[in-house]
Design a protein around this motif. Structure first.
Motif, mmCIF file in Angstrom:
data_model
loop_
_atom_site.group_PDB
_atom_site.id
_atom_site.type_symbol
_atom_site.label_atom_id
_atom_site.label_comp_id
_atom_site.label_asym_id
_atom_site.label_seq_id
_atom_site.Cartn_x
_atom_site.Cartn_y
_atom_site.Cartn_z
ATOM 1 N N THR A 66 23.279 -5.505 -45.187
ATOM 2 C CA THR A 66 24.223 -4.441 -43.944
ATOM 3 C C THR A 66 22.966 -3.469 -42.866
ATOM 4 O OG1 THR A 66 24.300 -3.332 -46.389
ATOM 5 C CG2 THR A 66 24.088 -1.918 -44.446
ATOM 6 N N PHE A 67 24.301 -3.601 -41.890
ATOM 7 C CA PHE A 67 23.051 -3.368 -40.743
ATOM 8 C C PHE A 67 22.638 -1.693 -40.671
ATOM 9 C CE2 PHE A 67 24.724 -7.244 -39.347
ATOM 10 C CZ PHE A 67 24.202 -7.846 -38.961
ATOM 11 N N VAL A 68 21.912 -1.503 -39.650
ATOM 12 C CA VAL A 68 21.248 0.133 -40.289
ATOM 13 C C VAL A 68 21.524 0.170 -38.861
ATOM 14 C CG1 VAL A 68 19.679 2.088 -40.723
ATOM 15 C CG2 VAL A 68 20.221 0.241 -42.345
ATOM 16 N N THR A 69 22.210 1.187 -37.426
ATOM 17 C CA THR A 69 21.508 1.554 -36.255
ATOM 18 C C THR A 69 21.495 2.893 -36.477
ATOM 19 O OG1 THR A 69 24.233 0.774 -36.183
ATOM 20 C CG2 THR A 69 23.091 1.942 -34.144
ATOM 21 N N LYS A 70 20.008 2.835 -35.802
ATOM 22 C CA LYS A 70 18.696 3.972 -36.064
ATOM 23 C C LYS A 70 19.161 4.589 -34.142
ATOM 24 C CE LYS A 70 15.368 2.025 -38.690
ATOM 25 N NZ LYS A 70 14.394 2.222 -38.397
ATOM 26 N N LEU A 71 20.093 5.872 -34.177
ATOM 27 C CA LEU A 71 19.842 5.709 -32.735
ATOM 28 C C LEU A 71 18.548 7.661 -32.860
ATOM 29 C CD1 LEU A 71 23.394 6.544 -33.902
ATOM 30 C CD2 LEU A 71 22.406 5.392 -31.972
ATOM 31 N N SER A 72 18.919 7.444 -31.548
ATOM 32 C CA SER A 72 17.474 8.443 -31.107
ATOM 33 C C SER A 72 17.731 9.006 -29.830
ATOM 34 C CB SER A 72 15.930 7.719 -31.061
ATOM 35 O OG SER A 72 15.361 6.647 -31.835
ATOM 36 N N PHE A 73 17.703 10.770 -30.081
ATOM 37 C CA PHE A 73 17.945 11.359 -28.188
ATOM 38 C C PHE A 73 16.862 12.430 -28.494
ATOM 39 C CE2 PHE A 73 21.976 10.599 -32.202
ATOM 40 C CZ PHE A 73 22.548 10.402 -30.840
ATOM 41 N N ALA A 74 17.126 12.550 -26.883
ATOM 42 C CA ALA A 74 15.962 12.994 -26.453
ATOM 43 C C ALA A 74 16.928 13.908 -25.178
ATOM 44 C CB ALA A 74 15.205 12.224 -25.817
ATOM 45 N N SER A 75 16.303 15.025 -25.269
ATOM 46 C CA SER A 75 16.327 15.882 -23.666
ATOM 47 C C SER A 75 15.929 16.635 -24.008
ATOM 48 C CB SER A 75 18.171 16.130 -24.020
ATOM 49 O OG SER A 75 19.109 17.323 -23.288
ATOM 50 N N LEU A 82 31.415 11.214 -37.716
ATOM 51 C CA LEU A 82 31.391 9.724 -37.853
ATOM 52 C C LEU A 82 31.348 10.137 -39.572
ATOM 53 C CD1 LEU A 82 27.051 8.915 -37.184
ATOM 54 C CD2 LEU A 82 29.749 7.843 -36.982
ATOM 55 N N GLU A 83 31.307 11.165 -40.415
ATOM 56 C CA GLU A 83 32.042 11.429 -41.223
ATOM 57 C C GLU A 83 32.997 12.137 -41.832
ATOM 58 O OE1 GLU A 83 29.598 15.675 -41.517
ATOM 59 O OE2 GLU A 83 28.344 14.614 -42.965
ATOM 60 N N ARG A 84 34.510 12.554 -40.992
ATOM 61 C CA ARG A 84 35.320 12.311 -40.245
ATOM 62 C C ARG A 84 35.719 10.952 -40.874
ATOM 63 N NH1 ARG A 84 36.095 15.286 -35.784
ATOM 64 N NH2 ARG A 84 36.569 12.455 -34.751
ATOM 65 N N LYS A 85 34.738 10.039 -39.709
ATOM 66 C CA LYS A 85 35.865 7.998 -39.781
ATOM 67 C C LYS A 85 35.221 7.644 -41.374
ATOM 68 C CE LYS A 85 35.616 7.865 -34.906
ATOM 69 N NZ LYS A 85 35.809 7.500 -34.052
ATOM 70 N N GLY A 86 34.745 8.647 -41.746
ATOM 71 C CA GLY A 86 33.984 8.085 -43.674
ATOM 72 C C GLY A 86 32.484 7.141 -43.308
ATOM 73 N N ILE A 107 23.394 5.301 -39.074
ATOM 74 C CA ILE A 107 25.038 4.810 -39.240
ATOM 75 C C ILE A 107 24.367 3.560 -40.474
ATOM 76 C CG2 ILE A 107 26.614 3.992 -38.621
ATOM 77 C CD1 ILE A 107 26.078 5.519 -36.104
ATOM 78 N N HIS A 108 24.329 3.841 -41.429
ATOM 79 C CA HIS A 108 24.562 2.789 -42.245
ATOM 80 C C HIS A 108 25.623 1.857 -42.883
ATOM 81 C CE1 HIS A 108 20.335 3.524 -44.285
ATOM 82 N NE2 HIS A 108 20.885 4.248 -43.569
ATOM 83 N N GLY A 109 25.622 0.758 -42.440
ATOM 84 C CA GLY A 109 26.815 -0.024 -42.703
ATOM 85 C C GLY A 109 27.638 -0.003 -41.176
ATOM 86 N N SER A 110 29.108 -0.111 -41.520
ATOM 87 C CA SER A 110 30.060 0.269 -40.797
ATOM 88 C C SER A 110 29.840 0.457 -39.420
ATOM 89 C CB SER A 110 30.268 2.287 -40.889
ATOM 90 O OG SER A 110 30.413 2.536 -41.813
ATOM 91 N N ASP A 111 29.409 -0.647 -38.960
ATOM 92 C CA ASP A 111 28.956 -1.405 -37.563
ATOM 93 C C ASP A 111 30.410 -1.379 -36.449
ATOM 94 O OD1 ASP A 111 27.405 -2.803 -39.592
ATOM 95 O OD2 ASP A 111 28.527 -4.631 -39.701
ATOM 96 N N ASP A 112 31.890 -1.347 -36.934
ATOM 97 C CA ASP A 112 32.725 -1.196 -35.904
ATOM 98 C C ASP A 112 32.829 0.273 -35.541
ATOM 99 O OD1 ASP A 112 33.601 0.077 -38.743
ATOM 100 O OD2 ASP A 112 35.409 -0.398 -38.270
ATOM 101 N N ILE A 113 32.333 1.276 -36.645
ATOM 102 C CA ILE A 113 32.188 2.935 -35.239
ATOM 103 C C ILE A 113 30.998 2.679 -35.189
ATOM 104 C CG2 ILE A 113 31.424 5.300 -36.757
ATOM 105 C CD1 ILE A 113 33.377 4.276 -39.126
ATOM 106 N N ALA A 114 29.847 2.101 -35.547
ATOM 107 C CA ALA A 114 28.373 2.390 -34.689
ATOM 108 C C ALA A 114 28.381 2.067 -33.677
ATOM 109 C CB ALA A 114 27.543 1.343 -35.466
ATOM 110 N N ARG A 115 29.016 0.719 -33.033
ATOM 111 C CA ARG A 115 29.364 -0.233 -31.430
ATOM 112 C C ARG A 115 29.997 1.348 -30.942
ATOM 113 N NH1 ARG A 115 31.704 -4.502 -33.746
ATOM 114 N NH2 ARG A 115 30.177 -5.066 -34.281
ATOM 115 N N ASP A 116 31.262 1.632 -31.842
ATOM 116 C CA ASP A 116 31.871 2.548 -30.551
ATOM 117 C C ASP A 116 31.132 3.870 -30.691
ATOM 118 O OD1 ASP A 116 34.172 1.225 -31.177
ATOM 119 O OD2 ASP A 116 34.974 2.601 -32.898
#
Length: 110
Positions: A2-11, A28-32, A74-83
């Motif tokens: 499983t791939f875990v995509t970690k996103l960090s935002f700063a502003s 993300l929730e809407r896409k499951g 984002i856990h799994g859902s590689d295609d959604i994470a890529r988007d």
């Protein structure tokens, strides 16, 4: 695996950051997709010295501003994470992406 995509935002703009992260979470929730976060970190205050001349000496009071941070996973859902990573975000938001590979429990290392 499983791939875990970690996103960090700063502003420096708290409102734009909060709105962007909440919209992303809703998408993300809407896409499951399985999503953890957003998690807020304490704001960092940055102070920048301002000199009256080009040489050190006389100074104005330092200019200070806050940097706000949020993080998500984002856990799994590689295609959604890529988007998500390919999206255009506001110029005032800095984004860092880290991808980790998680092996299932009991998996032997070869």
């Amino acid at each position: 695996m499983t791939f875990v995509t970690k996103l960090s935002f700063a502003s420096g703009d708290r409102d734009v950051l909060a709105e962007t992260v909440e919209e992303l979470k809703a998408d993300l929730e809407r896409k499951g997709a399985e999503c953890k976060g957003p998690h807020a970190s304490p704001a960092d205050t940055v102070r920048v010295p301002q000199y009256k001349r080009l040489r050190a000496g006389d100074e104005f009071s330092p200019w200070s501003y806050s940097i706000y941070k949020r993080s998500m996973e984002i856990h799994g859902s590689d295609d959604i994470a890529r988007d998500v990573v390919g999206r255009d975000f506001a110029d005032s938001i800095h984004i860092e992406v880290e991808v980790d590979r998680k092996k299932p429990l009991g998996h032997r290392r070869d």
